[in-house]
Design an enzyme around this catalytic site. Structure first.
Site, short mmCIF file in Angstrom:
data_model
loop_
_atom_site.label_atom_id
_atom_site.label_comp_id
_atom_site.label_asym_id
_atom_site.label_seq_id
_atom_site.Cartn_x
_atom_site.Cartn_y
_atom_site.Cartn_z
CB CYS A 1 -0.91 0.02 1.22
SG CYS A 1 0.05 -0.03 2.74
CB CYS B 1 -2.07 -2.44 9.04
SG CYS B 1 -3.17 -2.36 7.60
FE1 FES Z 1 -1.21 -0.50 4.33
FE2 FES Z 1 -2.69 -0.28 6.44
S1 FES Z 1 -3.38 -0.28 4.40
S2 FES Z 1 -0.55 -0.25 6.34
#
Ligand code: FES
Length: 140
Positions: free
Chosen positions: A37, A106
């Site tokens: 992400c 995460c």
């Molecule tokens: Fe990537 Fe949470 S969406 S760290």
């Protein structure tokens, strides 16, 4: 997707946000990124003379779960030795925050940040100790 109450609590009232002096020999800094992400987490620990983590700070550029995960681990590492801090697993973080499967990475970011901060601290000290021994043969 809805966030759990614990995620929202840490997100709205993050614990230990900020930075410690990175040049301080008692501070270890870990900076990690999530390829999935692009989120980035910086975690710092301050270790006292007894080898206990007495302070921790974080800055996270990322989603609510990443912010909550880093806030939570700054609380968890305090009072621990480095080895105990390394035992904190992302699964425990994910469980505490009730993260859904899509948000597991995460919590992995937070585990990686602890490992990186401990490694940085240990790295600093190996170099310092080796230098000290080289300059002070009687101390080796
Ligand atoms: Fe990537 Fe949470 S969406 S760290």
């Amino acid at each position: 997707m809805s966030y759990s109450d614990k995620v929202l609590d840490h997100y709205e009232n993050p614990r230990n946000v900020g930075a410690l002096e990175a040049g301080d020999a008692s501070v270890g800094t870990g900076m990690v990124g999530a390829p999935a992400c692009g989120d980035v987490m910086k975690l710092q620990i301050k270790v006292n003379a007894d080898g206990i983590i007495e302070e921790a700070r974080f800055k996270t550029y990322g989603c609510g779960s990443a912010i909550a995960s880093s806030s939570l681990v700054t609380e968890w590492v305090k009072g621990k030795t480095l080895d105990q801090a390394l035992e904190i697993k992302n699964t425990a973080i994910a469980e505490e925050l009730a993260l859904p499967p899509v948000k597991i990475h995460c919590s992995i970011l937070a585990e990686d940040a602890i490992k990186a901060a401990v490694a940085d601290y240990r790295n600093k000290h190996e170099v310092v100790d080796a230098g000290y021994a080289a300059c002070n043969p009687t101390a080796a």
